[in-house]
Design an enzyme around this catalytic site. Sequence first.
Site, short mmCIF file in Angstrom:
data_model
loop_
_atom_site.label_atom_id
_atom_site.label_comp_id
_atom_site.label_asym_id
_atom_site.label_seq_id
_atom_site.Cartn_x
_atom_site.Cartn_y
_atom_site.Cartn_z
N HIS A 262 0.83 -1.20 0.00
CA HIS A 262 0.00 0.00 0.00
C HIS A 262 0.87 1.26 0.00
CE1 HIS A 262 -3.29 2.74 1.12
NE2 HIS A 262 -4.06 1.80 0.59
N PRO A 263 0.55 2.23 -0.85
CA PRO A 263 1.42 3.40 -1.02
C PRO A 263 1.14 4.57 -0.06
CG PRO A 263 -0.32 3.47 -2.64
CD PRO A 263 -0.56 2.22 -1.82
N CYS A 264 0.40 4.34 1.02
CA CYS A 264 0.01 5.46 1.88
C CYS A 264 1.21 6.16 2.52
CB CYS A 264 -0.96 4.99 2.96
SG CYS A 264 -0.34 3.64 3.98
N ARG A 265 2.35 5.47 2.69
CA ARG A 265 3.54 6.08 3.30
C ARG A 265 4.69 6.25 2.32
NH1 ARG A 265 0.74 8.23 7.17
NH2 ARG A 265 -0.13 6.76 8.67
N GLN A 268 6.24 9.99 2.00
CA GLN A 268 7.03 10.46 3.14
C GLN A 268 8.38 9.77 3.20
OE1 GLN A 268 3.83 9.56 3.10
NE2 GLN A 268 2.67 10.42 4.83
#
Length: 336
Positions: A262-265, A268
Site C-alpha cells: 500500500h502506497p500510503c507512506r 514520506q
Amino acid sequence: IMNSVQTLFFGIREYLSPVLKNSKFKETGCITPEEFIAAGDFLVYKCPTWSWSSGEVSKRRDYLPVEKQFLITRNVPCLRRVKQMEYTDEDAETQIETENGEDAWVATHSGRATTNIEEIAQQIEGDEDEICKKISNVVLDDANDKEEVDVPDINDIPDMDDVGDGVAEEEDPATLAKASNMGASSHDDGPSDKILQVRTYDVFITYDKYYQTPRMWLFGYDEHRRPLTSIQTFEDISQDYAKKTVTIETHPHLNMSLASIHPCRHAQVMKKIIEKMNEESVKKFELFQQQFGNAAGSNAPQVEQAQVRVDQYLIIFLKFMSSVVPTIDYDHTISA
C-alpha cells in the site's frame, strides 16, 4: 463482498482525484505521471528485465501513454522464505524515521559488512596450513604395486555381427531401479528437504493517482508454476509489513487480484531518502571544492548535478521496496 466494495471505493476515489501537474518530488516525495514515465524509461534503460505494458483496454488511464500504463518484470526468483532468513548481529535492522517521527521504514541487513577480494584472499591464506595437512593424508596407489592386467588381443574379441542375437546383456548395478520399484515415489509431489523450492514472481509497478506515487504489485508461482495462494505469498513478505501495509487487491490495469504494498507512506519515506542522499551529495561536492577549488574551471560539476534526479526515482523506490520483500530478487539495478 468486502473486497468488491473496497475496490469500487478506491476506483471512485482515484477517479475524483486531480492529476498532479507540478513537480514536487523533492518537497513531498510525490511525482507527476510525466515524471513516472521518465523514471520508468530510465529503469528500463538501466535494467532491461523491466518493460512497459499497456494492460486491459478498458482499464487504461488517459493521463498515461497507451503503451506505458505500467511496468512489469517476470519470473523473478525467490529462493527462500522470510522465516528462513537467519538474523545475526551483522543482519541488524535500522529504523529510518521521517520528519514528524511517526512514520518510519525498516532497512534490513544494515549492519552487514561487504567482503572485498583482499579479505577473501587473506582468509584463504590463513587456511593454507589446514589444507596442506589434509592433502598430505591422502594416499595415492603406486603404479608399480598394482597387479598386471591381462589385456586381451583385439583379434580375440568377437565381432557383434558374428555373434548375432545370442549375446546376453549383463545387469549393470549402476542403472536406475525399475519403474515398479519406484511406483510409490514417482507420483510424490511433496516438498523434499534436499530440493531447493524456488518460487518466481511477476512484479508490477503502477502509478497511483490518489497518492501520486508508484505502487508495487506481486503475483507468485511455486516451483511447478502453480499460482501461489495469499497465505503462501505472505511467507515471502517481511512480517513487519505482512497483512498491514501489504494487502490483496485488484490490479488497476488487469482483471486479477494481486498482493500490493500500500502506497500510503511511500511519499514520506521517499522524501526522507532523497533528502539524505542529497545531503551526502552536497557534502561530497563541498569536499571536492575544498580539494580542487577552481582548478577544474568552467567544466567543474555543479551542486545540482550531484543531487538526485527525478528520473532516478524508481531506482531508489526499488531499493526501498526490498525491505518489504527481502527474498524476492528483483533488484538487478545498478548504481545510477
